[in-house]
Scaffold this motif. Structure first.
Motif, PDB file in Angstrom:
ATOM      1  N   LEU A   1       0.828  -1.204   0.000  1.00 51.00           N
ATOM      2  CA  LEU A   1       0.000   0.000   0.000  1.00 51.00           C
ATOM      3  C   LEU A   1       0.868   1.262   0.000  1.00 51.00           C
ATOM      4  O   LEU A   1       0.626   2.209  -0.740  1.00 51.00           O
ATOM      5  N   ALA A   2       1.882   1.257   0.870  1.00 48.61           N
ATOM      6  CA  ALA A   2       2.775   2.409   0.932  1.00 48.61           C
ATOM      7  C   ALA A   2       3.525   2.582  -0.383  1.00 48.61           C
ATOM      8  O   ALA A   2       3.726   3.711  -0.862  1.00 48.61           O
ATOM      9  N   ALA A   3       3.931   1.458  -0.998  1.00 50.67           N
ATOM     10  CA  ALA A   3       4.676   1.525  -2.260  1.00 50.67           C
ATOM     11  C   ALA A   3       3.797   2.046  -3.398  1.00 50.67           C
ATOM     12  O   ALA A   3       4.259   2.824  -4.244  1.00 50.67           O
ATOM     13  N   ILE A   4       2.522   1.622  -3.434  1.00 45.57           N
ATOM     14  CA  ILE A   4       1.607   2.121  -4.465  1.00 45.57           C
ATOM     15  C   ILE A   4       1.431   3.634  -4.326  1.00 45.57           C
ATOM     16  O   ILE A   4       1.479   4.387  -5.300  1.00 45.57           O
ATOM     17  N   THR A   5       1.228   4.069  -3.065  1.00 47.64           N
ATOM     18  CA  THR A   5       1.067   5.500  -2.820  1.00 47.64           C
ATOM     19  C   THR A   5       2.317   6.258  -3.245  1.00 47.64           C
ATOM     20  O   THR A   5       2.238   7.305  -3.910  1.00 47.64           O
ATOM     21  N   ALA A   6       3.470   5.726  -2.854  1.00 52.53           N
ATOM     22  CA  ALA A   6       4.728   6.379  -3.210  1.00 52.53           C
ATOM     23  C   ALA A   6       4.939   6.359  -4.722  1.00 52.53           C
ATOM     24  O   ALA A   6       5.461   7.327  -5.296  1.00 52.53           O
ATOM     25  N   GLY A   7       4.524   5.280  -5.379  1.00 50.78           N
ATOM     26  CA  GLY A   7       4.684   5.188  -6.824  1.00 50.78           C
ATOM     27  C   GLY A   7       3.850   6.210  -7.569  1.00 50.78           C
ATOM     28  O   GLY A   7       4.340   6.904  -8.474  1.00 50.78           O
ATOM     29  N   LEU A   8       2.577   6.338  -7.167  1.00 51.77           N
ATOM     30  CA  LEU A   8       1.708   7.329  -7.803  1.00 51.77           C
ATOM     31  C   LEU A   8       2.257   8.736  -7.584  1.00 51.77           C
ATOM     32  O   LEU A   8       2.292   9.562  -8.499  1.00 51.77           O
ATOM     33  N   THR A   9       2.690   8.991  -6.349  1.00 48.23           N
ATOM     34  CA  THR A   9       3.219  10.314  -6.040  1.00 48.23           C
ATOM     35  C   THR A   9       4.570  10.536  -6.716  1.00 48.23           C
ATOM     36  O   THR A   9       4.875  11.646  -7.155  1.00 48.23           O
ATOM     37  N   GLY A  10       5.382   9.482  -6.788  1.00 49.49           N
ATOM     38  CA  GLY A  10       6.687   9.601  -7.424  1.00 49.49           C
ATOM     39  C   GLY A  10       6.577  10.028  -8.879  1.00 49.49           C
ATOM     40  O   GLY A  10       7.383  10.825  -9.373  1.00 49.49           O
ATOM     41  N   ILE A  11       5.563   9.526  -9.567  1.00 51.18           N
ATOM     42  CA  ILE A  11       5.340   9.927 -10.956  1.00 51.18           C
ATOM     43  C   ILE A  11       5.000  11.416 -11.031  1.00 51.18           C
ATOM     44  O   ILE A  11       5.448  12.140 -11.921  1.00 51.18           O
ATOM     45  N   CYS A  12       4.193  11.882 -10.042  1.00 47.08           N
ATOM     46  CA  CYS A  12       3.855  13.310  -9.997  1.00 47.08           C
ATOM     47  C   CYS A  12       5.101  14.149  -9.697  1.00 47.08           C
ATOM     48  O   CYS A  12       5.299  15.225 -10.272  1.00 47.08           O
ATOM     49  N   TYR A  13       5.927  13.662  -8.776  1.00 52.04           N
ATOM     50  CA  TYR A  13       7.195  14.345  -8.487  1.00 52.04           C
ATOM     51  C   TYR A  13       8.042  14.447  -9.747  1.00 52.04           C
ATOM     52  O   TYR A  13       8.708  15.467  -9.989  1.00 52.04           O
ATOM     53  N   ALA A  14       8.057  13.381 -10.541  1.00 52.50           N
ATOM     54  CA  ALA A  14       8.890  13.371 -11.744  1.00 52.50           C
ATOM     55  C   ALA A  14       8.493  14.498 -12.691  1.00 52.50           C
ATOM     56  O   ALA A  14       9.353  15.165 -13.284  1.00 52.50           O
ATOM     57  N   GLU A  15       7.176  14.730 -12.850  1.00 55.54           N
ATOM     58  CA  GLU A  15       6.743  15.810 -13.746  1.00 55.54           C
ATOM     59  C   GLU A  15       7.143  17.173 -13.196  1.00 55.54           C
ATOM     60  O   GLU A  15       7.697  18.009 -13.922  1.00 55.54           O
ATOM     61  N   LEU A  16       6.871  17.418 -11.918  1.00 54.74           N
ATOM     62  CA  LEU A  16       7.179  18.732 -11.363  1.00 54.74           C
ATOM     63  C   LEU A  16       8.689  18.965 -11.274  1.00 54.74           C
ATOM     64  O   LEU A  16       9.161  20.085 -11.480  1.00 54.74           O
ATOM     65  N   ALA A  17       9.449  17.930 -10.953  1.00 54.41           N
ATOM     66  CA  ALA A  17      10.906  18.080 -10.864  1.00 54.41           C
ATOM     67  C   ALA A  17      11.511  18.397 -12.225  1.00 54.41           C
ATOM     68  O   ALA A  17      12.517  19.113 -12.314  1.00 54.41           O
ATOM     69  N   SER A  18      10.918  17.878 -13.297  1.00 57.59           N
ATOM     70  CA  SER A  18      11.426  18.174 -14.635  1.00 57.59           C
ATOM     71  C   SER A  18      10.944  19.531 -15.146  1.00 57.59           C
ATOM     72  O   SER A  18      11.542  20.103 -16.045  1.00 57.59           O
ATOM     73  N   THR A  19       9.872  20.046 -14.521  1.00 56.45           N
ATOM     74  CA  THR A  19       9.312  21.332 -14.934  1.00 56.45           C
ATOM     75  C   THR A  19       9.896  22.489 -14.136  1.00 56.45           C
ATOM     76  O   THR A  19      10.137  23.578 -14.666  1.00 56.45           O
ATOM     77  N   ILE A  20      10.131  22.240 -12.828  1.00 57.24           N
ATOM     78  CA  ILE A  20      10.662  23.273 -11.930  1.00 57.24           C
ATOM     79  C   ILE A  20      11.903  22.704 -11.243  1.00 57.24           C
ATOM     80  O   ILE A  20      11.853  22.307 -10.072  1.00 57.24           O
ATOM     81  N   PRO A  21      13.036  22.633 -11.935  1.00 46.89           N
ATOM     82  CA  PRO A  21      14.240  21.993 -11.370  1.00 46.89           C
ATOM     83  C   PRO A  21      14.997  22.906 -10.413  1.00 46.89           C
ATOM     84  O   PRO A  21      16.074  23.422 -10.725  1.00 46.89           O
ATOM     85  N   VAL A  22      14.421  23.120  -9.215  1.00 46.46           N
ATOM     86  CA  VAL A  22      15.038  23.995  -8.218  1.00 46.46           C
ATOM     87  C   VAL A  22      15.219  23.229  -6.914  1.00 46.46           C
ATOM     88  O   VAL A  22      14.814  22.069  -6.794  1.00 46.46           O
ATOM     89  N   ALA A  23      15.797  23.890  -5.905  1.00 43.87           N
ATOM     90  CA  ALA A  23      16.233  23.193  -4.695  1.00 43.87           C
ATOM     91  C   ALA A  23      15.144  22.977  -3.663  1.00 43.87           C
ATOM     92  O   ALA A  23      15.309  22.188  -2.761  1.00 43.87           O
ATOM     93  N   GLY A  24      14.010  23.655  -3.756  1.00 40.98           N
ATOM     94  CA  GLY A  24      13.044  23.657  -2.659  1.00 40.98           C
ATOM     95  C   GLY A  24      12.076  22.507  -2.606  1.00 40.98           C
ATOM     96  O   GLY A  24      11.202  22.476  -1.733  1.00 40.98           O
ATOM     97  N   SER A  25      12.135  21.567  -3.566  1.00 47.94           N
ATOM     98  CA  SER A  25      11.252  20.420  -3.551  1.00 47.94           C
ATOM     99  C   SER A  25       9.783  20.862  -3.545  1.00 47.94           C
ATOM    100  O   SER A  25       9.418  21.816  -4.225  1.00 47.94           O
ATOM    101  N   SER A  26       8.936  20.175  -2.779  1.00 43.83           N
ATOM    102  CA  SER A  26       7.503  20.460  -2.804  1.00 43.83           C
ATOM    103  C   SER A  26       7.175  21.842  -2.253  1.00 43.83           C
ATOM    104  O   SER A  26       6.106  22.390  -2.525  1.00 43.83           O
ATOM    105  N   TYR A  27       8.074  22.431  -1.462  1.00 49.86           N
ATOM    106  CA  TYR A  27       7.876  23.820  -1.022  1.00 49.86           C
ATOM    107  C   TYR A  27       7.838  24.742  -2.240  1.00 49.86           C
ATOM    108  O   TYR A  27       6.932  25.578  -2.376  1.00 49.86           O
TER     109      TYR A  27
END
Length: 499
Positions: free
Chosen positions: A89-115
């Motif tokens: 369950l935790a891995a599925i949640t992390a996987g779905l979110t990880g894909i979302c992180y991948a899009e934002l990290a490639s769009t806004i490549p800065v140091a502040g992460s989700s902040y």
């Protein structure tokens, strides 16, 4: 023009920082308004010096070890052998979110992460709250892993020399001691390495990650030789509720995905590198976690996990009847937990850096040491705070607090993908979430489900933390925010454009 409209928002809580401004700052190293010209432009500019495998190693390092070396001691008593489902369950949640992180990290490549992502999509008020969640998440997690380092160090000393560090100097008050000296030593060593430079830290971390993976694969191979189907029954002694509670508790083990995104400003070719590193991290971590959890619960009755120190090493010793496998695993755990603490401290310093550059915190947090290109002041502040927590505070009860902070950050990231797709569809995206909008919606739903499974006391502690963060925001940040000074912001934008 977009920057002008956002800075003149009527409600300061809703001020948004344009994506173009975030990226321009990260690439130019422009000084914040009013900051002294100390050290030149390099004084607040992080260096792009980290490659794909080093970034992936940051994620793997921060994830594998944060939980798997000691979280089974609390998760198995809650779920029994069904802890396997909790990890899924935790891995599925992390996987779905990880894909979302991948899009934002490639769009806004800065140091502040989700902040930083929240600042661009939801406004300043929510961004500051997310930043507070991240600081809590990394601070508590780093302290908890530093505490567990002492357990495996004692195991190694016992197996090697037949001696251990006295409890008075190896555990915090409330856990049988007075001062956790090994935890403080670990934090100091990590801080020294971080101050030396990001590329040096990443290189050492990548080596430690290789050792860590090898050790865990060895554990799985040896523990599976003692596979007993009887140890898997009853499979779920506490039912669905126990599985959900365990999944919520162990979710803090997946904060490595966020740690990858904190390196966005120091990564070479970030639009390609960041999403690849997140996906590599997710695949490696999921396989290792489920493999280790299966081998552990099949090799040992579930009623023996509670309170078991250096649990994985003890399982190997019991399975083989010899000390050498446990010795190898204890040594591997010491290396592994060192790398985890290193990355957690790294992530926290980069979030402070971004918040300082935005005026959310005093500008001293936005400076780097010109000699090494690292935020040395942030590293010292974070190191002192984490060392004090690890030395004097028993942190078992704070695991859920770390999970809640992580889940809040993950929810914001998933929502940010939807908001940014609708508000700025033309942005340069190095990676796009497949199955949009279903994927981010499912990610939010899974995160909220895990939040629901946390203990009630966690929400009280979390509320106290956010109240403190609100006091800082309304007392300092709202007045010193760079977006509160539109004229200076326009001057900065002009300077960046001409740079």
């Amino acid at each position: 023009m977009q920057g002008n409209s956002t800075t003149k928002a009527v409600n300061p809580l809703l001020r948004k920082k344009p994506v173009a401004t975030l990226i321009a700052e990260s690439e130019s190293g422009a000084l914040p308004p009013g900051a002294p010209e100390h050290g030149g432009r390099s004084g607040i500019h992080l260096r792009r010096s980290i490659g794909l495998w080093q970034v992936a190693a940051i994620g793997i390092s921060c994830t594998v070890g944060t939980g798997i070396f000691f979280v089974l001691n609390t998760a198995v008593p809650e779920a029994g052998p069904a802890v396997l489902i909790s990890f899924v369950l935790a891995a599925i949640t992390a996987g779905l979110t990880g894909i979302c992180y991948a899009e934002l990290a490639s769009t806004i490549p800065v140091a502040g992460s989700s902040y930083s992502y929240a600042y661009a999509t939801m406004g300043e008020g929510i961004a500051f709250g997310v930043g507070a969640c991240l600081l809590l998440e990394y601070g508590v997690a780093a302290s908890a892993t530093a505490v567990s380092w002492g357990e495996y160090l004692n195991k190694l000393l016992d197996l090697t020399f037949g001696v251990t560090i006295p409890d008075a100097l190896a555990a915090p008050p409330g856990s049988g001691g007075y001062f956790n000296l090994p935890a403080v030593v670990l934090v100091v060593l990590c801080c020294i390495l971080l101050i030396r430079g990001a590329s040096e830290s990443a290189r050492v971390n990548a080596i430690m990650v290789g050792v860590k993976i090898t050790i865990l694969v060895l554990f799985v191979a040896v523990a599976l030789s003692a596979f007993r189907t009887g140890n898997l029954t009853p499979f779920a002694p506490h039912g669905v509720a126990g599985v959900g509670m365990a999944a919520s508790s162990i979710f803090f083990s997946f904060i490595g995905l966020d740690a990858v995104s904190t390196a966005g400003e120091e990564t070479k070719n970030p639009r390609r590198t960041m999403p690849l590193a997140i996906l590599i991290t997710l695949a490696v971590v999921t396989l290792l976690y489920i493999g280790v959890a299966l081998a552990a619960v099949a090799a040992q009755p579930s009623n023996r996990f509670a309170g078991q120190e250096a649990g994985l090493a003890q399982i190997l010793q019991d399975v083989t009847g010899h000390g050498w496998p446990a010795l190898v695993l204890a040594a591997g755990a010491i290396i592994s937990i060192f790398s985890v603490t290193l990355v957690e401290l790294y992530g926290q310093t980069r979030i402070l850096f971004s918040m300082g550059r935005d005026g959310m915190l005093p500008q001293r947090f936005a400076r780097v040491w010109p000699r090494t290109g690292t935020p040395a002041w942030n590293t010292v502040v974070v190191g002192v705070g984490v060392a004090l927590l690890a030395a004097f505070v028993p942190l078992d009860a704070l695991t859920d607090l770390t999970s809640l902070g992580t889940l809040v950050a993950f929810t914001v990231v998933s929502a940010g993908v939807i908001i940014l797709r609708r508000s700025q569809p033309g942005l340069n995206r190095g990676f796009k979430v497949p199955g949009y909008p279903l994927t981010p919606i499912l990610s939010i739903a899974f995160c909220l489900y895990l939040v629901y499974g946390l203990h009630s006391g966690t929400f009280l502690m979390f509320g106290v933390w956010l109240a403190g963060a609100a006091a800082i925001y309304f007392g300092y940040s709202i007045k010193h925010s760079r977006l509160a000074r539109p004229a200076e912001e326009e001057d900065l934008a002009a300077g960046v454009s001409s740079h």
